[in-house]
Write a protein that holds these residues in place. Structure first.
Motif, mmCIF file in Angstrom:
data_model
loop_
_atom_site.group_PDB
_atom_site.id
_atom_site.type_symbol
_atom_site.label_atom_id
_atom_site.label_comp_id
_atom_site.label_asym_id
_atom_site.label_seq_id
_atom_site.Cartn_x
_atom_site.Cartn_y
_atom_site.Cartn_z
ATOM 1 N N SER A 191 -106.975 41.507 89.391
ATOM 2 C CA SER A 191 -107.600 42.235 88.279
ATOM 3 C C SER A 191 -107.696 41.404 86.999
ATOM 4 N N LYS A 192 -107.142 40.200 87.025
ATOM 5 C CA LYS A 192 -107.176 39.330 85.842
ATOM 6 C C LYS A 192 -107.783 37.990 86.252
ATOM 7 N N GLU A 193 -109.056 37.831 85.955
ATOM 8 C CA GLU A 193 -109.792 36.655 86.415
ATOM 9 C C GLU A 193 -109.180 35.356 85.907
ATOM 10 N N PHE A 253 -100.132 29.850 79.118
ATOM 11 C CA PHE A 253 -98.818 29.511 79.672
ATOM 12 C C PHE A 253 -98.942 29.049 81.124
ATOM 13 N N LEU A 254 -99.815 29.703 81.891
ATOM 14 C CA LEU A 254 -100.035 29.263 83.269
ATOM 15 C C LEU A 254 -100.543 27.831 83.299
ATOM 16 N N ASP A 255 -101.477 27.516 82.401
ATOM 17 C CA ASP A 255 -101.948 26.127 82.307
ATOM 18 C C ASP A 255 -100.778 25.195 82.035
ATOM 19 N N TYR A 256 -99.921 25.610 81.130
ATOM 20 C CA TYR A 256 -98.763 24.803 80.720
ATOM 21 C C TYR A 256 -97.815 24.544 81.892
ATOM 22 N N ASP A 307 -102.435 38.507 77.316
ATOM 23 C CA ASP A 307 -103.083 37.871 78.461
ATOM 24 C C ASP A 307 -103.623 36.488 78.098
ATOM 25 N N ASP A 308 -104.165 36.340 76.899
ATOM 26 C CA ASP A 308 -104.633 35.031 76.452
ATOM 27 C C ASP A 308 -103.473 34.039 76.420
ATOM 28 N N LEU A 309 -102.349 34.497 75.885
ATOM 29 C CA LEU A 309 -101.173 33.632 75.794
ATOM 30 C C LEU A 309 -100.669 33.269 77.194
ATOM 31 N N LEU A 310 -100.623 34.247 78.096
ATOM 32 C CA LEU A 310 -100.106 33.985 79.435
ATOM 33 C C LEU A 310 -101.044 33.096 80.249
#
Length: 205
Positions: free
Chosen positions: A116-118, A62-65, A56-59
């Protein structure tokens, strides 16, 4: 969506982001694992975990990217003519994604996790707010220039975003090949009917 720019992989974070991009396109969100990202990265899972504790940290990174890359494409729309700028913005939102269907699917799956994922929710909300701001700004400018009718620019921007979101969702969920093209045409029809009600569009295809 757009392809990641061709930057040097000497930057570790950049290399991992590009690996994540490829893994998502190949496996989708549901089957994405750190192991598969590491395989695309060409190193061990420990090498990935050294930089990101969890998937989740990586994703979230990745969303920021990906969303930053999207913002970059918005900034590439250099024309100040409000009609042309709005057309090009809508192309970025509804035409460009046709070439990146697998990534569009993965991003929709990630969006579905947002309740469910802030960390996911914050990033999608920021991106949506930014895109709506860009649409509202160009509509406001067109109104000021006398190009567009004097409408509620915020409402018009939200209406266009609804067309965009609906088109993207249908393209993924129903796998309809012409959905994005239909949504793009619908956006044009909305602009003609609401923002340029006095313009004769009978000759347009």
């Amino acid at each position: 969506m757009v392809d990641p720019p061709d930057r040097s992989d000497s930057n570790v974070d950049e290399a991992i982001m590009r690996a994540t991009y490829r893994a998502l396109q190949e496996h989708g969100y549901a089957d994405l694992t750190i192991k598969r990202i590491a395989e695309e990265y060409g190193k061990s899972t420990a090498a990935v975990h050294y930089h990101y504790d969890t998937k989740d940290d990586l994703l979230a990174a990745f969303l920021d990217y990906v969303l930053d890359r999207f913002v970059d494409t918005i900034h590439e729309v250099e024309t100040t003519d409000p009609e042309q700028r709005l057309e090009l913005l809508l192309d970025r939102l509804l035409v460009a994604p046709e070439d990146h269907h697998e990534l569009l699917v993965a991003l929709l799956e990630m969006r579905s996790q947002a309740p469910s994922k802030e960390a996911f929710a914050e990033r999608f909300e920021q991106n949506d707010e930014y895109v709506r701001y860009m649409l509202r700004t160009v509509i406001d400018y067109g109104i000021t220039e006398g190009v567009f009718a004097d409408v509620d620019a915020e409402h018009a921007a939200r209406a266009l975003m609804t067309i965009v979101d609906g088109g993207r969702t249908r393209a993924v969920v129903l796998d309809e090949p012409d959905t994005l093209a239909t949504a793009r045409r619908t956006a044009d029809e909305y602009v003609a009917a609401v923002l340029r009600p006095d313009t004769d569009t009978s000759g347009r295809e």
